[in-house]
Design an enzyme around this catalytic site. Sequence first.
Site, PDB file in Angstrom:
ATOM      1  N   PRO A  74       0.796  -1.231   0.000  1.00 42.88           N
ATOM      2  CA  PRO A  74       0.000   0.000   0.000  1.00 42.88           C
ATOM      3  C   PRO A  74       0.829   1.282   0.000  1.00 42.88           C
ATOM      4  O   PRO A  74       1.892   1.353   0.610  1.00 42.88           O
ATOM      5  CB  PRO A  74      -0.816  -0.107   1.287  1.00 42.88           C
ATOM      6  N   ASN A  75       0.298   2.253  -0.711  1.00 46.69           N
ATOM      7  CA  ASN A  75       0.847   3.621  -0.810  1.00 46.69           C
ATOM      8  C   ASN A  75       2.105   3.721  -1.662  1.00 46.69           C
ATOM      9  O   ASN A  75       2.609   4.818  -1.887  1.00 46.69           O
ATOM     10  CB  ASN A  75       1.111   4.220   0.591  1.00 46.69           C
ATOM     11  N   ARG A  77       5.329  10.924  -2.456  1.00 47.53           N
ATOM     12  CA  ARG A  77       5.099  10.577  -1.053  1.00 47.53           C
ATOM     13  C   ARG A  77       6.389  10.695  -0.225  1.00 47.53           C
ATOM     14  O   ARG A  77       7.370  10.018  -0.520  1.00 47.53           O
ATOM     15  CB  ARG A  77       4.625   9.128  -1.026  1.00 47.53           C
ATOM     16  N   TYR A 127      11.404   8.147   0.926  1.00 51.14           N
ATOM     17  CA  TYR A 127      11.218   7.189  -0.168  1.00 51.14           C
ATOM     18  C   TYR A 127      11.820   7.628  -1.492  1.00 51.14           C
ATOM     19  O   TYR A 127      11.723   6.914  -2.482  1.00 51.14           O
ATOM     20  CB  TYR A 127       9.717   6.886  -0.326  1.00 51.14           C
ATOM     21  N   ASN A 157       7.957  -5.683  -1.467  1.00 50.92           N
ATOM     22  CA  ASN A 157       7.924  -4.586  -0.495  1.00 50.92           C
ATOM     23  C   ASN A 157       6.506  -4.555   0.078  1.00 50.92           C
ATOM     24  O   ASN A 157       5.597  -4.000  -0.545  1.00 50.92           O
ATOM     25  CB  ASN A 157       8.273  -3.245  -1.134  1.00 50.92           C
ATOM     26  N   ALA A 191       3.389  -0.906   4.572  1.00 54.59           N
ATOM     27  CA  ALA A 191       2.878  -0.910   5.954  1.00 54.59           C
ATOM     28  C   ALA A 191       2.420  -2.304   6.393  1.00 54.59           C
ATOM     29  O   ALA A 191       2.429  -2.614   7.591  1.00 54.59           O
ATOM     30  CB  ALA A 191       1.738   0.086   6.096  1.00 54.59           C
ATOM     31  N   GLU A 231      12.702  -9.520   0.697  1.00 59.00           N
ATOM     32  CA  GLU A 231      11.941  -8.377   1.239  1.00 59.00           C
ATOM     33  C   GLU A 231      12.747  -7.103   0.981  1.00 59.00           C
ATOM     34  O   GLU A 231      13.946  -7.061   1.278  1.00 59.00           O
ATOM     35  CB  GLU A 231      11.741  -8.605   2.746  1.00 59.00           C
ATOM     36  N   HIS A 288      12.761  -2.779   1.376  1.00 62.22           N
ATOM     37  CA  HIS A 288      12.199  -1.507   1.841  1.00 62.22           C
ATOM     38  C   HIS A 288      13.061  -0.390   1.290  1.00 62.22           C
ATOM     39  O   HIS A 288      14.299  -0.469   1.351  1.00 62.22           O
ATOM     40  CB  HIS A 288      12.204  -1.427   3.375  1.00 62.22           C
ATOM     41  N   ARG A 335      13.912   4.326  11.847  1.00 62.92           N
ATOM     42  CA  ARG A 335      12.679   5.117  11.908  1.00 62.92           C
ATOM     43  C   ARG A 335      11.914   4.807  13.195  1.00 62.92           C
ATOM     44  O   ARG A 335      12.513   4.433  14.195  1.00 62.92           O
ATOM     45  CB  ARG A 335      11.866   4.843  10.641  1.00 62.92           C
TER      46      ARG A 335
HETATM   47  C1  DQA Z   1       8.420   0.855   3.467  1.00 61.86           C
HETATM   48  C2  DQA Z   1       8.581   1.053   4.988  1.00 61.86           C
HETATM   49  C3  DQA Z   1       7.257   0.844   5.704  1.00 61.86           C
HETATM   50  O1  DQA Z   1       7.419   1.029   7.106  1.00 61.86           O
HETATM   51  C4  DQA Z   1       6.231   1.838   5.204  1.00 61.86           C
HETATM   52  O2  DQA Z   1       4.981   1.597   5.810  1.00 61.86           O
HETATM   53  C5  DQA Z   1       6.110   1.871   3.719  1.00 61.86           C
HETATM   54  C6  DQA Z   1       7.307   1.709   2.897  1.00 61.86           C
HETATM   55  C7  DQA Z   1       9.700   1.210   2.690  1.00 61.86           C
HETATM   56  O3  DQA Z   1       9.772   0.865   1.514  1.00 61.86           O
HETATM   57  O4  DQA Z   1      10.606   1.844   3.237  1.00 61.86           O
HETATM   58  O5  DQA Z   1       5.039   2.128   3.186  1.00 61.86           O
HETATM   59  O6  DQA Z   1       8.141  -0.524   3.226  1.00 61.86           O
END
Ligand code: DQA
Length: 146
Positions: free
Chosen positions: A10-11, A18, A23, A75, A78, A99, A101, A108
């Site tokens: 998501p997002n 964003r 990011y 990825n 959240a 995985e 990120h 963080r």
């Molecule tokens: C994320 C890190 C997560 O904590 C966050 O909720 C994201 C992006 C990253 O790519 O750094 O949406 O996965």
Amino acid sequence: MANILVLHGPNLDMLGRREPEHYGSTTLDSIDAALVLLADSTGHRLESFQSNAEHALVERIHQAGADGIDHIIFNPAAFSHTSIALRDALLAVDIPFIEVHLSNIYRREEFRRHSWFSDIAIGVISGLGANGYEAALNHIVELHKN
Ligand code: DQA
């Protein structure tokens, strides 16, 4: 030839706009396009899928099992910190995954430091921005040389 699936949670459709301090400024489309080029140039097939919905990601993982996907780059965004359903889906299909990120989740907020995926992943890349996806793909390419 490996079949590789890149899954974005998501997002991540908002990348580029964003929170660029976390990011970066690269859009999801350009990340995906670079990965397709890299996969093509090494003789592999890569597709990507993004969803803001947990159930859609679960179903895409089930589909990957039926489609014979060899590796997943994931990825979970959240959902990393919340989703046992996605963890169980990956265990159910038993597809090895990396995985990724973009940000370093260990630098963080405290709640980002736990992921439900890290202990069942081949490996975790966190904090390398968009380069993290390419690093994951390069690793998969190396695995398929053997
Ligand atoms: C994320 C890190 C997560 O904590 C966050 O909720 C994201 C992006 C990253 O790519 O750094 O949406 O996965």
